[in-house]
Design a protein around this motif. Structure first.
Motif, PDB file in Angstrom:
ATOM      1  N   LEU A  67       6.247   2.653  -1.284  1.00  0.00           N
ATOM      2  CA  LEU A  67       5.305   1.550  -1.108  1.00  0.00           C
ATOM      3  C   LEU A  67       5.677   0.790   0.155  1.00  0.00           C
ATOM      4  O   LEU A  67       6.853   0.504   0.388  1.00  0.00           O
ATOM      5  CB  LEU A  67       5.353   0.616  -2.324  1.00  0.00           C
ATOM      6  CG  LEU A  67       4.324  -0.503  -2.354  1.00  0.00           C
ATOM      7  CD1 LEU A  67       2.943   0.071  -2.651  1.00  0.00           C
ATOM      8  CD2 LEU A  67       4.677  -1.534  -3.412  1.00  0.00           C
ATOM      9  N   CYS A  94      -8.381  -1.017  -7.037  1.00  0.00           N
ATOM     10  CA  CYS A  94      -9.195   0.132  -6.658  1.00  0.00           C
ATOM     11  C   CYS A  94     -10.585  -0.330  -6.246  1.00  0.00           C
ATOM     12  O   CYS A  94     -11.074  -1.337  -6.755  1.00  0.00           O
ATOM     13  CB  CYS A  94      -9.335   1.113  -7.823  1.00  0.00           C
ATOM     14  SG  CYS A  94      -7.767   1.745  -8.425  1.00  0.00           S
ATOM     15  N   LYS A 102       0.397   6.923   3.409  1.00  0.00           N
ATOM     16  CA  LYS A 102      -0.539   8.044   3.487  1.00  0.00           C
ATOM     17  C   LYS A 102      -0.438   8.707   4.849  1.00  0.00           C
ATOM     18  O   LYS A 102      -0.087   8.061   5.838  1.00  0.00           O
ATOM     19  CB  LYS A 102      -1.976   7.559   3.250  1.00  0.00           C
ATOM     20  CG  LYS A 102      -2.199   7.017   1.853  1.00  0.00           C
ATOM     21  CD  LYS A 102      -3.636   6.647   1.616  1.00  0.00           C
ATOM     22  CE  LYS A 102      -3.809   6.144   0.187  1.00  0.00           C
ATOM     23  NZ  LYS A 102      -5.189   5.799  -0.115  1.00  0.00           N
ATOM     24  N   SER A 143      -6.208   3.938  -5.092  1.00  0.00           N
ATOM     25  CA  SER A 143      -5.859   2.519  -4.928  1.00  0.00           C
ATOM     26  C   SER A 143      -5.887   2.079  -3.477  1.00  0.00           C
ATOM     27  O   SER A 143      -5.371   2.752  -2.604  1.00  0.00           O
ATOM     28  CB  SER A 143      -4.460   2.234  -5.464  1.00  0.00           C
ATOM     29  OG  SER A 143      -4.337   2.665  -6.750  1.00  0.00           O
ATOM     30  N   GLU A 144      -6.481   0.935  -3.266  1.00  0.00           N
ATOM     31  CA  GLU A 144      -6.474   0.295  -1.958  1.00  0.00           C
ATOM     32  C   GLU A 144      -5.182  -0.503  -1.773  1.00  0.00           C
ATOM     33  O   GLU A 144      -4.593  -0.501  -0.719  1.00  0.00           O
ATOM     34  CB  GLU A 144      -7.666  -0.652  -1.827  1.00  0.00           C
ATOM     35  CG  GLU A 144      -9.003   0.027  -1.845  1.00  0.00           C
ATOM     36  CD  GLU A 144      -9.294   0.781  -0.571  1.00  0.00           C
ATOM     37  OE1 GLU A 144      -8.877   0.311   0.503  1.00  0.00           O
ATOM     38  OE2 GLU A 144      -9.915   1.841  -0.646  1.00  0.00           O
ATOM     39  N   GLN A 145      -4.798  -1.182  -2.831  1.00  0.00           N
ATOM     40  CA  GLN A 145      -3.631  -2.055  -2.791  1.00  0.00           C
ATOM     41  C   GLN A 145      -2.942  -1.974  -4.146  1.00  0.00           C
ATOM     42  O   GLN A 145      -3.595  -1.815  -5.173  1.00  0.00           O
ATOM     43  CB  GLN A 145      -4.075  -3.483  -2.494  1.00  0.00           C
ATOM     44  CG  GLN A 145      -2.974  -4.425  -2.152  1.00  0.00           C
ATOM     45  CD  GLN A 145      -3.529  -5.794  -1.766  1.00  0.00           C
ATOM     46  OE1 GLN A 145      -4.448  -6.288  -2.394  1.00  0.00           O
ATOM     47  NE2 GLN A 145      -2.955  -6.387  -0.746  1.00  0.00           N
ATOM     48  N   LYS A 147       0.855  -1.181   0.000  1.00  0.00           N
ATOM     49  CA  LYS A 147       0.000   0.000   0.000  1.00  0.00           C
ATOM     50  C   LYS A 147       0.890   1.230   0.000  1.00  0.00           C
ATOM     51  O   LYS A 147       1.998   1.200   0.525  1.00  0.00           O
ATOM     52  CB  LYS A 147      -0.901   0.017   1.240  1.00  0.00           C
ATOM     53  CG  LYS A 147      -1.881  -1.130   1.271  1.00  0.00           C
ATOM     54  CD  LYS A 147      -2.779  -1.065   2.472  1.00  0.00           C
ATOM     55  CE  LYS A 147      -3.757  -2.243   2.410  1.00  0.00           C
ATOM     56  NZ  LYS A 147      -4.789  -2.162   3.387  1.00  0.00           N
ATOM     57  N   ASN A 184       3.690  -5.971   2.571  1.00  0.00           N
ATOM     58  CA  ASN A 184       2.914  -6.664   3.597  1.00  0.00           C
ATOM     59  C   ASN A 184       3.730  -6.995   4.841  1.00  0.00           C
ATOM     60  O   ASN A 184       3.168  -7.353   5.873  1.00  0.00           O
ATOM     61  CB  ASN A 184       2.288  -7.933   3.018  1.00  0.00           C
ATOM     62  CG  ASN A 184       1.198  -7.614   2.006  1.00  0.00           C
ATOM     63  OD1 ASN A 184       0.630  -6.531   2.016  1.00  0.00           O
ATOM     64  ND2 ASN A 184       0.925  -8.546   1.117  1.00  0.00           N
TER      65      ASN A 184
END
Length: 151
Positions: free
Chosen positions: A79, A125, A55, A102-104, A52, A82
């Motif tokens: 980025l 998305c 943010k 985008s979520e992932q 992800k 995980n």
């Protein structure tokens, strides 16, 4: 031996050959630590890294560099994979549409020194048609030398 048996054996041999040749080009899903280890070992094959974008508290992407007036084919962002390792990703093409939503993100490429050189980006998305579903879009970097804008 009948002709049909010979044709069947040839078809099976061709199928096995195709499967073996495509398996050698297959990319694997790793995290940035594993991708870095592969690069140190001299492996030049492409890998997938899932993560992800970073943010802030307001949901705005941090550490993103894209200025199409200076160079429309240079896009950088951070980025977080995980395994919670953050790396700078460089993509030598324009910023993909809907990147901010985008979520992932799945980046495909290889580690090069202090950054991950991305060849392709897959965006996950939120679907605008169905709640809770993710929509995937694929973006590929241009081949050949990077083009820069002249002012």
């Amino acid at each position: 031996m009948k002709i049909t048996h010979i044709i069947g054996i040839v078809v099976i041999a061709l199928a096995i050959g195709i499967i073996v040749s495509t398996a050698g080009d297959a990319s694997v899903y790793l995290n940035f630590t594993q991708a870095n280890e592969l690069a140190k070992d001299g492996e030049a094959k492409q890998v997938h890294v899932v993560g992800k974008v970073q943010k802030d508290a307001q949901g705005r992407i941090t550490d993103m560099l894209y200025n199409p007036a200076i160079d429309p084919n240079h896009f950088e962002f951070t980025l977080v994979d995980n395994a919670n390792r953050a790396e700078k990703v460089i993509y030598n093409s324009p910023k993909p549409q809907d990147f901010d939503r985008s979520e992932q993100i799945v980046v495909i490429g290889a580690m090069q020194g202090d950054h991950f050189q991305c060849q392709k980006i897959l965006l996950k998305c939120p679907s605008k048609y169905q709640d809770g579903k993710l929509e995937t879009t694929e973006h590929e970097a241009e081949r050949g030398p990077a083009k820069t804008a002249q002012l």
